[in-house]
Design a protein around this motif. Structure first.
Motif, PDB file in Angstrom:
ATOM      1  N   SER A  72      68.055  -9.830   6.006  1.00 17.82           N
ATOM      2  CA  SER A  72      67.910 -10.445   4.644  1.00 17.82           C
ATOM      3  C   SER A  72      66.750 -11.498   4.702  1.00 17.82           C
ATOM      4  O   SER A  72      67.136 -12.381   5.694  1.00 17.82           O
ATOM      5  N   ARG A 104      54.933  -5.376  -4.682  1.00 17.30           N
ATOM      6  CA  ARG A 104      55.672  -5.232  -5.950  1.00 17.30           C
ATOM      7  C   ARG A 104      55.462  -3.854  -6.628  1.00 17.30           C
ATOM      8  O   ARG A 104      56.889  -3.556  -7.170  1.00 17.30           O
ATOM      9  N   SER A 164      63.117  -2.884   1.882  1.00 17.43           N
ATOM     10  CA  SER A 164      63.522  -2.749   0.417  1.00 17.43           C
ATOM     11  C   SER A 164      63.479  -4.194  -0.028  1.00 17.43           C
ATOM     12  O   SER A 164      63.556  -5.109   0.641  1.00 17.43           O
ATOM     13  N   ARG A 165      63.092  -4.337  -1.232  1.00 25.52           N
ATOM     14  CA  ARG A 165      62.935  -5.584  -2.068  1.00 25.52           C
ATOM     15  C   ARG A 165      63.617  -5.486  -3.366  1.00 25.52           C
ATOM     16  O   ARG A 165      63.731  -4.582  -4.167  1.00 25.52           O
ATOM     17  N   ASP A 166      64.328  -6.632  -3.657  1.00 25.50           N
ATOM     18  CA  ASP A 166      65.013  -6.781  -5.007  1.00 25.50           C
ATOM     19  C   ASP A 166      64.364  -7.886  -5.532  1.00 25.50           C
ATOM     20  O   ASP A 166      64.782  -9.176  -5.330  1.00 25.50           O
ATOM     21  N   ASP A 167      63.490  -7.657  -6.548  1.00 23.31           N
ATOM     22  CA  ASP A 167      62.589  -8.766  -7.031  1.00 23.31           C
ATOM     23  C   ASP A 167      63.421  -9.633  -8.132  1.00 23.31           C
ATOM     24  O   ASP A 167      63.223 -10.653  -8.390  1.00 23.31           O
ATOM     25  N   ALA A 168      64.521  -8.967  -8.447  1.00 27.54           N
ATOM     26  CA  ALA A 168      65.741  -9.727  -9.454  1.00 27.54           C
ATOM     27  C   ALA A 168      66.265 -11.015  -8.720  1.00 27.54           C
ATOM     28  O   ALA A 168      66.389 -11.891  -9.398  1.00 27.54           O
ATOM     29  N   THR A 169      66.408 -10.939  -7.602  1.00 29.06           N
ATOM     30  CA  THR A 169      67.171 -11.809  -6.944  1.00 29.06           C
ATOM     31  C   THR A 169      66.191 -12.599  -5.721  1.00 29.06           C
ATOM     32  O   THR A 169      66.461 -13.319  -4.713  1.00 29.06           O
ATOM     33  N   ASN A 170      64.944 -11.961  -5.885  1.00 28.13           N
ATOM     34  CA  ASN A 170      63.812 -12.478  -4.797  1.00 28.13           C
ATOM     35  C   ASN A 170      64.210 -12.466  -3.367  1.00 28.13           C
ATOM     36  O   ASN A 170      64.185 -13.362  -2.501  1.00 28.13           O
ATOM     37  N   ARG A 171      64.641 -11.172  -2.949  1.00 20.38           N
ATOM     38  CA  ARG A 171      65.154 -10.827  -1.608  1.00 20.38           C
ATOM     39  C   ARG A 171      64.261  -9.575  -1.111  1.00 20.38           C
ATOM     40  O   ARG A 171      64.057  -8.747  -1.999  1.00 20.38           O
TER      41      ARG A 171
END
Length: 123
Positions: free
Chosen positions: A21, A53, A70-77
């Protein structure tokens, strides 16, 4: 400035799995590309995987089918799920980020780097 912090490395037997992560903080609104690189002892840093993005992903041939970014742009991870790990995957894994860049596989094009996390795969 953007700060990156990796976690999730460790020691695993061949055939095992790990999930890395990377948490991003700071001025993250311009970040378009988030990637993973790795560096084994005595070797140059090499590209592993990238996620842009819009959701495009890119992989180094040796990890295609075993690793998933994978990326989670809501949590910037950004995450790297690594399955069927092999001793050749042993390295320090680095998270990298930048805006839109031409050439996601080129480490020199990234401005922001984490400190790295060690992944060791035993045979």
């Amino acid at each position: 400035q953007v700060q990156l912090a990796e976690s999730g490395g460790g020691l695993v037997q061949a055939g095992g799995s790990l999930r890395l992560s990377c948490a991003m903080s700071g001025r993250t609104y311009n970040i378009y590309t988030m990637s993973w690189f790795r560096q084994a002892p005595g070797k140059e840093r090499e590209f592993v995987a990238a996620a842009t993005r819009p959701g495009d992903t890119y992989y180094e041939d040796a990890v295609e089918g075993r690793f998933t970014i994978s990326r989670d742009d809501a949590t910037n991870r950004v995450f790297l799920q690594m399955n069927n790990l092999q001793p050749g995957d042993t390295a320090v894994y680095y998270c990298a980020a930048d805006g839109w860049i031409n050439g996601v596989r080129d480490a020199h094009r990234y401005d922001y780097w984490g400190q790295g996390t060690q992944v060791t795969v035993s045979s």
